[in-house]
Design an enzyme around this catalytic site. Structure first.
Site, PDB file in Angstrom:
ATOM      1  N   GLY A  22      -9.749 -16.321  -7.564  1.00  0.00           N
ATOM      2  CA  GLY A  22      -9.421 -16.999  -6.316  1.00  0.00           C
ATOM      3  C   GLY A  22      -9.578 -16.038  -5.161  1.00  0.00           C
ATOM      4  O   GLY A  22      -9.606 -14.817  -5.364  1.00  0.00           O
TER       5      GLY A  22
ATOM      6  N   GLN B 193      -7.839 -12.623   3.112  1.00  0.00           N
ATOM      7  CA  GLN B 193      -8.234 -11.388   2.421  1.00  0.00           C
ATOM      8  C   GLN B 193      -9.556 -10.811   2.923  1.00  0.00           C
ATOM      9  O   GLN B 193      -9.853  -9.649   2.678  1.00  0.00           O
ATOM     10  CB  GLN B 193      -8.339 -11.640   0.903  1.00  0.00           C
TER      11      GLN B 193
ATOM     12  N   CYS C 166      -4.130  -9.192  -7.950  1.00  0.00           N
ATOM     13  CA  CYS C 166      -4.627  -9.601  -6.640  1.00  0.00           C
ATOM     14  C   CYS C 166      -5.734  -8.645  -6.211  1.00  0.00           C
ATOM     15  O   CYS C 166      -5.583  -7.423  -6.333  1.00  0.00           O
ATOM     16  CB  CYS C 166      -3.484  -9.571  -5.618  1.00  0.00           C
ATOM     17  N   LEU C 167      -6.809  -9.192  -5.676  1.00  0.00           N
ATOM     18  CA  LEU C 167      -7.925  -8.348  -5.232  1.00  0.00           C
ATOM     19  C   LEU C 167      -7.518  -7.459  -4.054  1.00  0.00           C
ATOM     20  O   LEU C 167      -8.178  -6.463  -3.789  1.00  0.00           O
ATOM     21  CB  LEU C 167      -9.125  -9.222  -4.834  1.00  0.00           C
TER      22      LEU C 167
ATOM     23  N   HIS D 131      -0.576 -18.800  -5.240  1.00  0.00           N
ATOM     24  CA  HIS D 131      -0.901 -17.420  -4.844  1.00  0.00           C
ATOM     25  C   HIS D 131      -1.793 -17.411  -3.591  1.00  0.00           C
ATOM     26  O   HIS D 131      -1.557 -16.632  -2.661  1.00  0.00           O
ATOM     27  CB  HIS D 131      -1.601 -16.748  -6.045  1.00  0.00           C
ATOM     28  N   GLU D 132      -2.779 -18.313  -3.551  1.00  0.00           N
ATOM     29  CA  GLU D 132      -3.715 -18.331  -2.410  1.00  0.00           C
ATOM     30  C   GLU D 132      -3.048 -18.869  -1.138  1.00  0.00           C
ATOM     31  O   GLU D 132      -3.297 -18.362  -0.042  1.00  0.00           O
ATOM     32  CB  GLU D 132      -4.966 -19.155  -2.747  1.00  0.00           C
TER      33      GLU D 132
ATOM     34  N   HIS E  85      -1.175 -16.209   0.500  1.00  0.00           N
ATOM     35  CA  HIS E  85      -2.033 -15.347   1.330  1.00  0.00           C
ATOM     36  C   HIS E  85      -2.214 -15.935   2.730  1.00  0.00           C
ATOM     37  O   HIS E  85      -2.157 -15.223   3.732  1.00  0.00           O
ATOM     38  CB  HIS E  85      -3.424 -15.188   0.712  1.00  0.00           C
TER      39      HIS E  85
HETATM   40  O1  GNR Z   1      -8.260 -12.719  -9.599  1.00  0.00           O
HETATM   41  C1  GNR Z   1      -7.082 -13.073  -9.483  1.00  0.00           C
HETATM   42  N1  GNR Z   1      -6.352 -13.319 -10.612  1.00  0.00           N
HETATM   43  C2  GNR Z   1      -5.102 -13.914 -10.593  1.00  0.00           C
HETATM   44  C3  GNR Z   1      -4.363 -13.886 -11.777  1.00  0.00           C
HETATM   45  C4  GNR Z   1      -3.120 -14.482 -11.830  1.00  0.00           C
HETATM   46  C5  GNR Z   1      -2.611 -15.120 -10.715  1.00  0.00           C
HETATM   47  C6  GNR Z   1      -3.336 -15.146  -9.532  1.00  0.00           C
HETATM   48  C7  GNR Z   1      -4.582 -14.551  -9.471  1.00  0.00           C
HETATM   49  S1  GNR Z   1      -5.501 -14.625  -8.014  1.00  0.00           S
HETATM   50  C8  GNR Z   1      -6.464 -13.176  -8.137  1.00  0.00           C
HETATM   51  C9  GNR Z   1      -7.497 -13.103  -7.019  1.00  0.00           C
HETATM   52  C10 GNR Z   1      -6.776 -12.979  -5.697  1.00  0.00           C
HETATM   53  O2  GNR Z   1      -6.299 -11.960  -5.280  1.00  0.00           O
HETATM   54  N2  GNR Z   1      -6.639 -14.058  -4.991  1.00  0.00           N
HETATM   55  O3  GNR Z   1      -5.967 -14.025  -3.836  1.00  0.00           O
HETATM   56 NI    NI Z   2      -4.528 -12.386  -4.071  1.00  0.00          NI
END
Ligand code: GNR
Ligand code: NI
Length: 170
Positions: A46, A51, A91-92, A133-134, A137
């Site tokens: 995601g 980001q 998270c990236l 999660h997104e 952000h």
């Molecule tokens: O790549 C991602 N893996 C992930 C694993 C578990 C819960 C959420 C994520 S999102 C993350 C990519 C990212 O940072 N998205 O904002």
């Molecule tokens: Ni993230």
């Protein structure tokens, strides 16, 4: 298409709140396609516009292993939450850090697609976790904010040191 730079903590631009997209035009479609390319290049599932330093409410997700299930969510909103579930998250913007977060298990989400159609879906599992999660952000929130202050401070200190090295060496 282009690969965009992904911001890492402690960059304060990750704390900005994204603004709703009122007009789904070619610039939004181009941003979505660049975000997908960036997410695939970084092996993420995601990516939120925040980001890549764009304060617009745009999210891309692809949970498939072959990068064949791209989803683009414009102005995503969660209408209802139920249950709870623990998942190991990463998270990236916080590379190489993984920890457990408790989120809602089932959510109903409303968003627009790139054709401007409004869609409502009830989802669970990894997709539900990823959407939460997104959207965090887009509101300037990171998964590490859910960890204990001790853990969060350790993570921040590590990335602050890393940032100093990078500015010194470049
Ligand atoms: O790549 C991602 N893996 C992930 C694993 C578990 C819960 C959420 C994520 S999102 C993350 C990519 C990212 O940072 N998205 O904002
Ligand atoms: Ni993230």
């Amino acid at each position: 298409m282009a690969i965009l730079e992904v911001l890492h903590i402690p960059d304060n631009r990750l704390r900005k709140k994204a603004i709703p997209i009122s007009d789904i035009d070619d610039s939004v479609r181009e941003l979505a396609s660049n975000m997908l390319e960036t997410m695939y290049a970084e092996n993420g599932i995601g990516l939120a516009a925040t980001q890549v330093n764009v304060q617009k409410r745009l999210v891309v997700i692809d949970l498939s292993t072959e990068n064949t299930d791209a989803k683009v969510l414009v102005n995503p909103e969660i209408l209802s939450f139920s249950g709870s579930e623990e998942m190991q998250e990463g998270c990236l913007s916080v590379p190489d850090v993984f920890d457990t977060v408790i989120r809602s298990e089932i959510i109903t989400v409303r968003f627009q697609n790139l054709d401007g159609e409004t869609i409502e879906e009830t989802v669970d599992g990894l997709y539900a976790v990823c959407i939460q999660h997104e959207i965090d952000h887009l509101n300037g929130k990171l998964f590490i904010d859910y960890l204990s202050p001790l853990k969060r401070n350790r993570i921040f200190k590590k990335f602050e040191k890393l940032e100093k090295f990078q500015t010194r060496d470049s």
